[in-house]
Scaffold this motif. Structure first.
Motif, PDB file in Angstrom:
ATOM      1  N   ARG A  53      -7.944  11.823  -7.477  1.00  0.00           N
ATOM      2  CA  ARG A  53      -8.535  11.144  -6.214  1.00  0.00           C
ATOM      3  C   ARG A  53     -10.120  11.164  -5.910  1.00  0.00           C
ATOM      4  O   ARG A  53     -10.743  10.276  -5.572  1.00  0.00           O
ATOM      5  N   ILE A  95      -3.405  14.594 -15.644  1.00  0.00           N
ATOM      6  CA  ILE A  95      -4.565  14.151 -14.766  1.00  0.00           C
ATOM      7  C   ILE A  95      -5.723  15.136 -14.727  1.00  0.00           C
ATOM      8  O   ILE A  95      -6.696  14.843 -14.858  1.00  0.00           O
ATOM      9  N   LYS A 151       0.464   6.460   3.564  1.00  0.00           N
ATOM     10  CA  LYS A 151       1.886   7.121   3.707  1.00  0.00           C
ATOM     11  C   LYS A 151       2.582   6.343   4.854  1.00  0.00           C
ATOM     12  O   LYS A 151       2.112   6.225   6.039  1.00  0.00           O
ATOM     13  N   MET A 170      -0.442  16.561 -11.386  1.00  0.00           N
ATOM     14  CA  MET A 170       0.065  16.718 -12.840  1.00  0.00           C
ATOM     15  C   MET A 170      -0.854  17.130 -13.814  1.00  0.00           C
ATOM     16  O   MET A 170      -2.114  16.813 -13.700  1.00  0.00           O
ATOM     17  N   LYS A 191       1.006  -1.293  -0.024  1.00  0.00           N
ATOM     18  CA  LYS A 191       0.140  -0.070  -0.277  1.00  0.00           C
ATOM     19  C   LYS A 191       0.809   1.370  -0.282  1.00  0.00           C
ATOM     20  O   LYS A 191       0.447   2.382  -0.715  1.00  0.00           O
ATOM     21  N   ASP A 244       1.730  10.963  -8.374  1.00  0.00           N
ATOM     22  CA  ASP A 244       1.021  10.761  -9.633  1.00  0.00           C
ATOM     23  C   ASP A 244       1.874   9.988 -10.550  1.00  0.00           C
ATOM     24  O   ASP A 244       1.509   9.512 -11.269  1.00  0.00           O
ATOM     25  N   SER A 255       2.273   1.671  -3.395  1.00  0.00           N
ATOM     26  CA  SER A 255       1.394   1.981  -4.582  1.00  0.00           C
ATOM     27  C   SER A 255       0.510   3.358  -4.199  1.00  0.00           C
ATOM     28  O   SER A 255      -0.507   3.446  -4.785  1.00  0.00           O
ATOM     29  N   THR A 256       1.177   4.185  -3.091  1.00  0.00           N
ATOM     30  CA  THR A 256       0.550   5.286  -2.839  1.00  0.00           C
ATOM     31  C   THR A 256      -0.841   5.417  -2.316  1.00  0.00           C
ATOM     32  O   THR A 256      -1.335   6.401  -1.893  1.00  0.00           O
ATOM     33  N   LEU A 257      -1.154   4.274  -1.789  1.00  0.00           N
ATOM     34  CA  LEU A 257      -2.372   4.204  -0.964  1.00  0.00           C
ATOM     35  C   LEU A 257      -2.310   4.622   0.326  1.00  0.00           C
ATOM     36  O   LEU A 257      -3.393   4.913   1.116  1.00  0.00           O
TER      37      LEU A 257
END
Lengths: 249, 255
Positions: free
Chosen positions: B102, B4, A55, B1, A48, A73, A51-53
């Motif tokens: 998001r 996006i 911190k 970015m 997680k 991003d 995969s940036t889900l």
């Protein structure tokens, strides 16, 4: 850039529970890396964070050259995540699921991308059925196919074979090997030692919040007492019997 | 970015298309948000209507605003349900690990609630017209009615979002719908409040649904809207802002 993933001193706690206590490792580009650990060891937490889900509390993690905190991003642009539970939309058909992901990845020809993946994963006959009617193995295949949309350089597979029957498991293994052959980096977590042995170029073991061993299978074998030579009659395992009866081996 | 942001509305369109399929493929949803309100409208007009003294010649004219609000109220349990299932099944995690904004996943659900309600309300109004509903209102009044209904939908949707995002079980996610179902019943939606006992009447006259119903009724029949419209708007906007704030907080904390 030689490494797809670089992790240094990763710490993560959930309230009082200190899950990661300084995790370090690297994953070479184009390799299959298996992270082993028992339930609750923190494998999913690492996935997680990468995969940036989620911190991390402290430490550094770089994915495909991008820092997960400052460039999330860019990280997302270059990865695909297949979570622990097949994240397919049950109400949609297999085809619709793939087209949806292809649209969200802004590909030019979503229908063609879906068609190709359905064929490649043997789902073409079930393509227009709701995915809620799929078997566990089919769902997992669709799930992985959804992660392959857009050809990410790095793919995370969090316990991809948990809950699958042996036949479906072998299918997933085949897919993973094909991925690596095509140059995709695969980060795999598993609780099955055999899976790591079958697939991984490098294996790391996560235990009590730290990576306690990290190396190739041959290196890991050297760490332990040499193999004893014994003569035993090789009995087929139940799995061998099962697979030969259903004609898969 | 940059990329996006460029794709924001396209991504949201994909999300909308996806959850609209969830609505259109769920018989249960269609029954609850469209067929039930129509059945109630038939029941109230042709069975109970003769005995109800609403003070207008045609009871369907009196009843329609309340039925519309009821249809919207009925739909919001499904908003919670759809959000909850997406989180539980890991669909949100998949979206959040992809290079898309998001908030697109959440806004997809909000838009779905709005679009599906526009469709069901249009169907209900058509049935009401067949049953003899007539309104002298002009385009501007109808637009105002549409605006108020949209605002009411958004308000309830954000409340539903809090429930869907924070629930621990499916039952918990949909439970939010029940108190909201009752609000149109204890209001001037079906009968004038003047026959109610003092306590109930005080509640009915001062709860949000009554002011919204009265405003829509006034707009549809070219009567002065007076202060009611401001009360209705104040209720909706105030609740919506609070609900939006809490829903976003829960959404961000989920990461």
């Amino acid at each position: 850039m030689k490494n797809s993933i670089q992790v240094k001193g990763l710490h993560k706690s959930y309230r009082e529970l200190h899950v990661l206590k300084g995790v370090d490792f690297e994953v070479e580009k184009g390799s299959i890396f298996a992270l082993l650990g028992s339930n609750g060891a923190g494998k999913t937490t690492i996935v997680k964070i990468l995969s940036t889900l989620l911190k991390q509390d402290s430490g550094e993690a770089t994915v495909n050259g991008f820092d997960v905190i400052s460039k999330p991003d860019n990280v997302r642009q270059s990865i695909s995540l297949t979570g622990q539970f097949a994240a397919v939309d049950d109400v949609l058909t297999g085809r619709e699921n793939l087209v949806m992901i292809a649209r969200l990845r802004h590909l030019d020809n979503p229908r063609q991308v879906a068609e190709d993946l359905l064929t490649r994963f043997g789902l073409i006959d079930a393509a227009d059925r709701k995915s809620s009617t799929y078997s566990g193995g089919m769902r997992r295949r669709l799930d992985i196919a959804m992660s392959l949309v857009g050809n990410s350089a790095l793919i995370f597979l969090d316990e991809p074979t948990t809950g699958l029957d042996p036949e479906a498991r072998i299918e997933v293994w085949k897919i993973v090997k094909e991925l690596a052959d095509n140059g995709t980096t695969v980060f795999l977590t598993t609780q099955y030692l055999e899976e790591a042995e079958q697939l991984a170029d490098r294996i790391a073991i996560l235990h009590e919040g730290k990576i306690i061993v990290n190396g190739t299978l041959a290196e890991l074998k050297k760490l332990f007492p040499p193999a004893k030579v014994e003569y035993i009659e090789k009995q087929p395992t139940l799995e061998d019997i099962f697979l030969s009866i259903i004609g898969k081996k | 970015m940059e990329t996006i942001k460029n794709y924001y509305f396209r991504d949201m369109g994909v999300m909308l298309g996806r959850s609209m399929r969830h609505v259109s493929r769920s018989m249960d949803t269609i029954i609850t948000v469209t067929i039930m309100p129509i059945a109630l409208m038939l029941l109230f007009v042709y069975v109970l209507g003769g005995a109800i003294q609403s003070g207008t010649d045609k009871y369907v004219n009196y009843l329609l605003p309340g039925i519309l609000l009821m249809a919207i109220a009925n739909s919001i349990g499904y908003v919670s349900f759809r959000l909850f299932t997406d989180i539980q099944r890991g669909i949100f995690e998949r979206f959040h690990s992809m290079p898309i904004a998001r908030s697109a996943a959440l806004w997809g659900h909000v838009l779905t609630s709005l679009v599906s309600n526009i469709i069901s309300i249009t169907v209900i109004i058509i049935v009401a017209l067949i049953m003899g509903f007539r309104s002298p209102a002009g385009v501007l009044s109808w637009l105002a009615v549409g605006g108020i209904l949209a605002l009411f939908t958004l308000t309830l949707t954000w409340i539903a979002a809090i429930a869907g995002l924070s629930a621990k079980s499916v039952d918990g996610a949909s439970a939010i719908a029940y108190p909201i179902h009752f609000l149109p019943l204890i209001s001037s939606a079906f009968v004038p409040t003047k026959t109610m006992p003092a306590g109930v009447r005080a509640f009915a006259e001062n709860q949000p649904v009554t002011s919204i119903v009265e405003t829509i009724r006034a707009l549809l029949f070219n009567q002065p809207v007076g202060n009611t419209i401001w009360v209705a708007l104040a209720w909706c906007i105030a609740i919506m802002i609070v609900a939006y704030f809490f829903a976003m907080r829960v959404y961000k904390r989920r990461k």
